[in-house]
Design a protein around this motif. Structure first.
Motif, PDB file in Angstrom:
ATOM      1  N   HIS A   1      -3.157 -17.968 -55.200  1.00 48.97           N
ATOM      2  CA  HIS A   1      -2.582 -19.283 -55.454  1.00 48.97           C
ATOM      3  C   HIS A   1      -3.544 -20.413 -55.072  1.00 48.97           C
ATOM      4  N   PHE A   2      -4.664 -20.049 -54.441  1.00 47.33           N
ATOM      5  CA  PHE A   2      -5.625 -21.051 -53.970  1.00 47.33           C
ATOM      6  C   PHE A   2      -7.014 -20.744 -54.541  1.00 47.33           C
ATOM      7  N   ALA A   3      -7.043 -20.379 -55.830  1.00 47.21           N
ATOM      8  CA  ALA A   3      -8.278 -19.905 -56.466  1.00 47.21           C
ATOM      9  C   ALA A   3      -9.382 -20.950 -56.482  1.00 47.21           C
ATOM     10  N   ASP A   4      -9.035 -22.221 -56.438  1.00 41.09           N
ATOM     11  CA  ASP A   4     -10.060 -23.262 -56.419  1.00 41.09           C
ATOM     12  C   ASP A   4     -10.765 -23.344 -55.071  1.00 41.09           C
ATOM     13  N   GLU A   5     -10.134 -22.786 -54.045  1.00 38.15           N
ATOM     14  CA  GLU A   5     -10.680 -22.907 -52.690  1.00 38.15           C
ATOM     15  C   GLU A   5     -11.251 -21.604 -52.149  1.00 38.15           C
ATOM     16  N   VAL A   6     -10.631 -20.472 -52.491  1.00 39.35           N
ATOM     17  CA  VAL A   6     -11.100 -19.184 -51.981  1.00 39.35           C
ATOM     18  C   VAL A   6     -11.097 -18.142 -53.090  1.00 39.35           C
TER      19      VAL A   6
ATOM     20  N   VAL B   1      -5.782 -20.443 -45.674  1.00 38.73           N
ATOM     21  CA  VAL B   1      -6.866 -21.116 -46.397  1.00 38.73           C
ATOM     22  C   VAL B   1      -7.441 -22.246 -45.555  1.00 38.73           C
ATOM     23  N   GLU B   2      -6.576 -22.999 -44.898  1.00 37.71           N
ATOM     24  CA  GLU B   2      -7.055 -24.085 -44.033  1.00 37.71           C
ATOM     25  C   GLU B   2      -7.923 -23.533 -42.911  1.00 37.71           C
ATOM     26  N   HIS B   3      -7.488 -22.423 -42.296  1.00 36.61           N
ATOM     27  CA  HIS B   3      -8.291 -21.801 -41.234  1.00 36.61           C
ATOM     28  C   HIS B   3      -9.657 -21.376 -41.774  1.00 36.61           C
ATOM     29  N   LEU B   4      -9.674 -20.756 -42.947  1.00 37.61           N
ATOM     30  CA  LEU B   4     -10.934 -20.271 -43.514  1.00 37.61           C
ATOM     31  C   LEU B   4     -11.875 -21.429 -43.839  1.00 37.61           C
TER      32      LEU B   4
END
Length: 230
Positions: A38-43, A128-131
């Motif tokens: 769901h966060f493909a733009d970020e990870v 995602v925020e942690h990564l």
């Protein structure tokens, strides 16, 4: 003894943070992948593995930004994976994603040069925020553990900690190790600590695992080498 591995430079990249995942449960791998999708733009998950050898192979092939792994990988240790990754690719970050809500494991992770220790109860956006914080140079500890770690650090500064704490041993495991060094049997240790022999065996298994040894001789050798007991 294994030959020392030559470090491999990780090229600078733009775009999503590239992640290799290592967990000995396929269901966990699929679940976290689905959550991160769901966060493909970020990870981006660029590879997965269920054991240490497989994880090292994938890391060599993909040179990820982050290795996201569990403390335990079946018969292998995520801590060993962390050390191998940092030796092979020093610029690659390692973040532990685990169910083990134990500050001693977190200490061990940090000693192995991990950049984060996060519990599996985390949701997708938090993970995602942690990564992203890790990639930016932060060290991330799950809020559930952060307070306990701060209190432990305060006890260290006050001289109130126990031998073996820096190796991840609990106070009781340290007491058992001291008695092993003094050549006490399981029965003798149980009598000294006023516990059952089964309890002693449980503590011994725990300290063996944390010291990465398989017998009393190995545990005693580590204790003496690290200067825990004379």
């Amino acid at each position: 003894m294994e030959a020392e591995e030559e470090a491999v430079a990780v090229p600078t990249r733009s775009g999503p943070t590239r992640i290799v995942m290592a967990d000995d449960h396929e269901m966990v791998l699929h679940g976290v992948q689905a959550m991160l999708a769901h966060f493909a733009d970020e990870v981006e998950v660029v590879g997965t593995a269920t054991d240490l050898a497989g994880a090292i192979s994938v890391v060599r092939e993909t040179s990820p930004d982050i290795v996201l792994c569990d403390i335990r990988l079946g018969r292998d240790s995520g801590l060993d994976l962390c050390r191998r990754v940092k030796q092979l690719q020093p610029e690659t970050h390692v973040v532990f994603l685990t169910v083990y809500d134990d500050e001693q494991y977190a200490y061990q992770a940090l000693r192995a040069e991990a950049s984060g220790y996060v519990l599996k109860r985390v949701d997708g956006s938090e993970l995602v925020e942690h990564l992203q914080r890790v990639v930016a140079g932060d060290v991330v500890i799950d809020p559930t553990l952060a307070g306990r770690i701060a209190m432990s650090a305060a006890r260290v500064n006050a001289g109130e900690f126990w031998p073996g704490a820096r190796l991840g041993l609990t106070q009781r495991e340290s007491e058992v190790l001291a008695l092993l060094v003094a050549s006490h049997s399981n029965k003798g240790i149980a009598a000294k600590l006023v516990v059952s022999e089964d309890t002693v065996k449980t503590h011994i298994r725990g300290l063996y695992r944390k010291l990465a040894v398989s017998d009393r001789g190995g545990a005693i050798a580590v204790a003496l080498r690290e200067g825990l007991y004379q």
